[in-house]
Design a protein around this motif. Structure first.
Motif, PDB file in Angstrom:
ATOM      1  N   PHE A   1       0.833  -1.013  -0.072  1.00 46.13           N
ATOM      2  CA  PHE A   1       0.054  -0.025  -0.053  1.00 46.13           C
ATOM      3  C   PHE A   1       0.718   1.284   0.161  1.00 46.13           C
ATOM      4  CE2 PHE A   1      -2.642  -3.193   2.165  1.00 46.13           C
ATOM      5  CZ  PHE A   1      -3.837  -3.177   1.451  1.00 46.13           C
TER       6      PHE A   1
ATOM      7  N   ASN B   1       4.031   1.267   1.758  1.00 45.83           N
ATOM      8  CA  ASN B   1       4.276  -0.127   2.779  1.00 45.83           C
ATOM      9  C   ASN B   1       4.187  -1.329   2.416  1.00 45.83           C
ATOM     10  OD1 ASN B   1       3.813  -1.246   5.351  1.00 45.83           O
ATOM     11  ND2 ASN B   1       1.665  -0.594   5.415  1.00 45.83           N
TER      12      ASN B   1
ATOM     13  N   VAL C   1       3.242  -4.954   2.516  1.00 43.89           N
ATOM     14  CA  VAL C   1       2.516  -5.677   3.574  1.00 43.89           C
ATOM     15  C   VAL C   1       2.584  -7.215   3.283  1.00 43.89           C
ATOM     16  CG1 VAL C   1       0.069  -6.268   4.165  1.00 43.89           C
ATOM     17  CG2 VAL C   1       0.711  -3.655   3.663  1.00 43.89           C
TER      18      VAL C   1
ATOM     19  N   SER D   1       0.582 -12.807  14.348  1.00 41.75           N
ATOM     20  CA  SER D   1      -0.003 -11.788  14.990  1.00 41.75           C
ATOM     21  C   SER D   1      -0.790 -10.631  14.347  1.00 41.75           C
ATOM     22  CB  SER D   1       1.169 -10.754  15.750  1.00 41.75           C
ATOM     23  OG  SER D   1       2.517 -10.983  14.937  1.00 41.75           O
ATOM     24  N   SER D   2      -1.521  -9.584  14.645  1.00 34.94           N
ATOM     25  CA  SER D   2      -2.230  -8.622  14.119  1.00 34.94           C
ATOM     26  C   SER D   2      -1.115  -7.797  13.408  1.00 34.94           C
ATOM     27  CB  SER D   2      -3.018  -7.887  15.312  1.00 34.94           C
ATOM     28  OG  SER D   2      -3.700  -6.743  14.579  1.00 34.94           O
ATOM     29  N   GLY D   3      -1.726  -7.420  12.047  1.00 30.62           N
ATOM     30  CA  GLY D   3      -0.766  -6.790  11.400  1.00 30.62           C
ATOM     31  C   GLY D   3       0.212  -7.249  10.455  1.00 30.62           C
ATOM     32  N   SER D   4       0.050  -8.628  10.666  1.00 21.26           N
ATOM     33  CA  SER D   4       1.131  -9.503   9.863  1.00 21.26           C
ATOM     34  C   SER D   4       0.775  -9.528   8.463  1.00 21.26           C
ATOM     35  CB  SER D   4       1.315 -10.782  10.455  1.00 21.26           C
ATOM     36  OG  SER D   4       0.202 -11.689  10.701  1.00 21.26           O
ATOM     37  N   GLY D   5      -0.567  -9.302   7.765  1.00 26.26           N
ATOM     38  CA  GLY D   5      -1.021  -9.494   6.530  1.00 26.26           C
ATOM     39  C   GLY D   5      -1.819 -10.566   6.465  1.00 26.26           C
ATOM     40  N   LYS D   6      -2.305 -11.250   7.213  1.00 26.11           N
ATOM     41  CA  LYS D   6      -3.337 -12.218   7.037  1.00 26.11           C
ATOM     42  C   LYS D   6      -4.322 -11.923   6.351  1.00 26.11           C
ATOM     43  CE  LYS D   6      -3.952 -12.962  11.426  1.00 26.11           C
ATOM     44  NZ  LYS D   6      -3.100 -11.877  12.069  1.00 26.11           N
ATOM     45  N   SER D   7      -5.234 -10.730   6.846  1.00 24.34           N
ATOM     46  CA  SER D   7      -6.350 -10.360   5.970  1.00 24.34           C
ATOM     47  C   SER D   7      -5.935  -9.873   4.528  1.00 24.34           C
ATOM     48  CB  SER D   7      -6.963  -9.268   6.669  1.00 24.34           C
ATOM     49  OG  SER D   7      -7.346  -9.508   7.987  1.00 24.34           O
ATOM     50  N   THR D   8      -4.776  -9.096   4.405  1.00 22.39           N
ATOM     51  CA  THR D   8      -4.433  -8.630   2.840  1.00 22.39           C
ATOM     52  C   THR D   8      -4.352  -9.970   2.164  1.00 22.39           C
ATOM     53  OG1 THR D   8      -3.666  -6.897   3.998  1.00 22.39           O
ATOM     54  CG2 THR D   8      -2.837  -7.308   1.801  1.00 22.39           C
TER      55      THR D   8
ATOM     56  N   GLU E   1      -8.314  -7.197  -2.963  1.00 22.34           N
ATOM     57  CA  GLU E   1      -7.170  -6.350  -3.107  1.00 22.34           C
ATOM     58  C   GLU E   1      -6.642  -6.774  -4.335  1.00 22.34           C
ATOM     59  OE1 GLU E   1      -6.698  -3.612  -1.295  1.00 22.34           O
ATOM     60  OE2 GLU E   1      -7.677  -4.161   0.603  1.00 22.34           O
TER      61      GLU E   1
HETATM   62  N1  LIG Z   1      -6.235  -0.452   2.498  1.00 24.26           N
HETATM   63  C1  LIG Z   1      -4.926  -0.599   3.234  1.00 24.26           C
HETATM   64  N2  LIG Z   1      -4.335   0.723   2.818  1.00 24.26           N
HETATM   65  C2  LIG Z   1      -3.179   0.732   3.461  1.00 24.26           C
HETATM   66  N3  LIG Z   1      -2.697  -0.078   4.297  1.00 24.26           N
HETATM   67  C3  LIG Z   1      -3.332  -1.082   4.726  1.00 24.26           C
HETATM   68  C4  LIG Z   1      -4.586  -1.409   3.998  1.00 24.26           C
HETATM   69  N4  LIG Z   1      -5.058  -2.642   4.459  1.00 24.26           N
HETATM   70  C5  LIG Z   1      -4.093  -3.206   5.209  1.00 24.26           C
HETATM   71  N5  LIG Z   1      -2.969  -2.062   5.576  1.00 24.26           N
HETATM   72  C6  LIG Z   1      -1.924  -2.513   6.218  1.00 24.26           C
HETATM   73  O1  LIG Z   1      -1.402  -3.572   5.969  1.00 24.26           O
HETATM   74  C7  LIG Z   1      -0.952  -4.379   7.185  1.00 24.26           C
HETATM   75  C8  LIG Z   1      -1.306  -5.936   7.173  1.00 24.26           C
HETATM   76  O2  LIG Z   1      -2.962  -5.833   7.546  1.00 24.26           O
HETATM   77  P1  LIG Z   1      -3.728  -6.881   7.634  1.00 24.26           P
HETATM   78  O3  LIG Z   1      -3.611  -7.669   6.286  1.00 24.26           O
HETATM   79  O4  LIG Z   1      -5.028  -6.504   7.947  1.00 24.26           O
HETATM   80  O5  LIG Z   1      -3.266  -7.790   8.926  1.00 24.26           O
HETATM   81  P2  LIG Z   1      -3.675  -8.910   9.828  1.00 24.26           P
HETATM   82  O6  LIG Z   1      -5.107  -9.052   9.090  1.00 24.26           O
HETATM   83  O7  LIG Z   1      -2.739  -9.937   9.858  1.00 24.26           O
HETATM   84  O8  LIG Z   1      -3.899  -8.185  10.948  1.00 24.26           O
HETATM   85  C9  LIG Z   1      -0.984  -3.441   8.443  1.00 24.26           C
HETATM   86  O9  LIG Z   1      -0.048  -2.851   8.686  1.00 24.26           O
HETATM   87  C10 LIG Z   1      -2.113  -2.646   7.898  1.00 24.26           C
HETATM   88  O10 LIG Z   1      -2.093  -1.194   8.443  1.00 24.26           O
END
Ligand SMILES: Nc1ncnc2c1ncn2[C@@H]1O[C@H](COP(=O)(O)OP(=O)(O)O)[C@@H](O)[C@H]1O
Ligand SMILES: [Mg+2]
Lengths: 260, 273
Positions: A29, A32, A34, A53-60, A69
């Motif tokens: 992003f 950044n 990810v 852990s949270s923020g590791s990129g699982k959702s992405t 995305e």
């Molecule tokens: N739409 C977005 N724009 C900018 N940064 C994003 C976006 N979505 C996620 N991020 C960043 O990507 C990183 C991973 O997020 P995420 O995939 O949600 O992690 P998790 O699901 O493991 O908690 C985080 O640092 C988050 O801030």
């Protein structure tokens, strides 16, 4: 019907027995980064858990897999065929890859039954009768058959999530992605959703589950993927991940989360 | 002779009002009817225009979108932006004159005053509705769009079956407001001799030079129209919100019954037809 159209006669690359294959995937992003160089796949009948852990990129990662995305680099293959490059229709591909969201995201303008019908009719082109029949079948499976007339805002979190699972199942996808399906729930409702997911796993549904429920990951999955800071650190059977992890990062994450 | 005329013409304010209603009642009715017709048609057409414009203006452009499509979408967005700016940035009375005389002079189209009037109100309302509807669309939680996309819906299907039903319910008050504004603002169309209520009143007032009395009656007629419409819209909103409870289907484990929800905020359903 959905089974027939998913099989592609001439795979271009990769392995056709893999429903989804992620190849050297990267996602940034802006500046950044990810996700970095993710290689990973899901085969028919597998239940794969993603932890980290949270923020590791699982959702992405999950959101890249169904193209909510757009990956920055790398590719995603569906039965060996690229969905990013080439003639693959995104919306067609998405009907094969269902998604269950942390925040449920039931359609607020529709009742529970309509939520499970609208995609079948408007996307798959099924008749209303068939669609309602299938919807009822899956709503019964998740124990929501008696709430078909309710609007989302009239349901508890657990009920919403079960209805959302039925909505995804009604499309009869090849694989169902779950993004922390119990994280937005009050503790007493976590159990009812996990129970539904266990039932689905034992009925042979292919699932890819991002979760913080370590017991579920351990008992239900065939494979557990541990992610940290945008990379896959370890991808192995649950026994190895939980008992003899090869990486220090995996061990320290599990020590922290399992309080041991 | 002088005496006779004085006896025939009213002397007090209320006598004038009654006299005007008796003599010009039908003129007011025709004017009011035309005003309502233009306002309702213009708002409806304007709503449709706004819907279309808003849907186009919310098409997401992704890096993966093919370049020709990207170009077309970008150009459409720019043109629609210009349309909105122009029609929101100039008075409707000026637009009326420009469109009415311009269509004849530039395009050789001789519009009737009524058609020109409806056209102007529609296009003008469309510019406002486009922004109102876009706001309505953008206020819907992103999760709704994502869930629709995740089951394979295109942008248009997502809009039609998921987003717009919710957005339209939310912007119903603003749309009603547009209708009220249009009932009042059609009065500017008198500049191109549309026979709406203001134009008719002016004609009636000119005969006896009784501007105050005539326009007093005119105000009352406008007020009746706007008040009635307000009440109808309120009723419609309540009706669209639907019942406050839902029925639980009977099963082996749970008896049938009705659940009452007090904070119930139903939205009109479109899907599952
Ligand atoms: N739409 C977005 N724009 C900018 N940064 C994003 C976006 N979505 C996620 N991020 C960043 O990507 C990183 C991973 O997020 P995420 O995939 O949600 O992690 P998790 O699901 O493991 O908690 C985080 O640092 C988050 O801030
Ligand atoms: Mg997440």
């Amino acid at each position: 019907m959905s089974k027939v159209k998913t099989i592609h006669a001439t795979p271009i690359a990769g392995d056709a027995s893999k429903i989804v294959e992620v190849v050297h995937l990267g996602k940034s992003f802006g500046s950044n980064e990810v996700l970095r160089d993710i290689d990973f796949d899901v085969r028919t009948g597998e239940v794969v858990s993603i932890i980290g852990s949270s923020g590791s990129g699982k959702s992405t990662l999950l959101r890249c897999i169904n193209l909510l995305e757009t990956p920055t680099t790398g590719d995603i293959l569906h039965h060996g065929q690229s969905i990013l490059h080439g003639a693959h229709k995104v919306n067609d591909y998405r009907t094969h890859v269902g998604m269950v969201f942390q925040q449920f995201n039931l359609f607020n303008n529709l009742n529970v039954l309509q939520n499970c019908v609208v995609g079948q009719v408007r996307v798959l082109g099924r008749s209303k009768e068939i669609a309602e029949q299938k919807a009822m079948q899956y709503l019964e499976k998740v124990g929501m058959a008696q709430f078909i007339k309710a609007k989302p805002r009239q349901l508890s979190g657990g009920q919403k999530q079960r209805a959302a699972i039925a909505r995804a199942l009604a499309m009869e996808p090849e694989v169902l992605l779950f993004d922390e399906p119990t994280s937005a729930l009050d503790p007493e409702m976590v159990g009812e959703v996990l129970k539904v997911m266990r039932d689905l796993a034992s009925s042979g549904l292919t699932m890819l589950v991002v979760t913080h429920e370590m017991q579920f990951a351990r008992e239900v999955s065939n494979r557990v993927v541990f992610m940290d800071k945008g990379v896959i650190v370890e991808d192995d059977v649950p026994e190895v991940i939980f008992n003899t992890p090869r990486h220090e990062r995996t061990r320290s994450f599990l020590d922290r989360i399992l309080d041991r | 002779m002088m005496y006779a005329l004085a006896a025939a013409t009213p002397e007090t304010f209320w006598a004038w009002v009654i006299f005007i209603i008796q003599n010009y009642g039908s003129l007011f009715l025709i004017g009011a009817r035309n005003t309502m017709f233009i306002a309702i048609t213009g708002t409806a057409v304007g709503f449709a225009i706004g819907l279309l414009v808003a849907v186009v203006r919310t098409i997401p452009i992704k890096p993966s979108t093919p370049t020709p499509i990207k170009a077309v979408v970008r150009l459409s967005k720019v043109l629609l932006g210009v349309y909105i700016e122009v029609f929101r940035g100039t008075p409707m009375i000026v637009q009326a004159v420009v469109v009415y005389y311009g269509s004849l002079q530039l395009l050789g189209i001789d519009l009737s005053a009524m058609v020109a009037g409806i056209l102007i109100v529609s296009i003008n309302t469309g510019a406002y509705m486009a922004e109102i509807i876009r706001g309505g669309i953008e206020s819907i939680d992103r999760g709704q769009t994502e869930a629709a996309q995740a089951i394979g819906m295109s942008h248009v299907k997502t809009m039609v079956f998921v987003i717009l039903p919710q957005a339209i319910r939310n912007i119903l008050p603003a749309t009603g407001n547009e209708l009220i504004v249009n009932i009042k603002d059609t009065s500017v169309l008198n500049i191109i001799s549309v026979t709406e209520l203001f134009f008719m009143s002016k004609s009636a007032a000119g005969t006896y030079f009784r501007y105050f009395e005539v326009f007093f009656v005119t105000s009352v007629v406008y007020l009746i129209m706007t008040f009635t419409v307000t009440q109808i819209l309120r009723w419609l909103e309540r009706k669209l919100d639907g019942p406050e409870n839902y029925t639980v289907m009977g099963s082996q484990t749970t008896p049938a019954g009705t659940i009452h929800v007090h904070h119930g905020d139903h939205r009109p359903g479109l899907g599952g037809k």
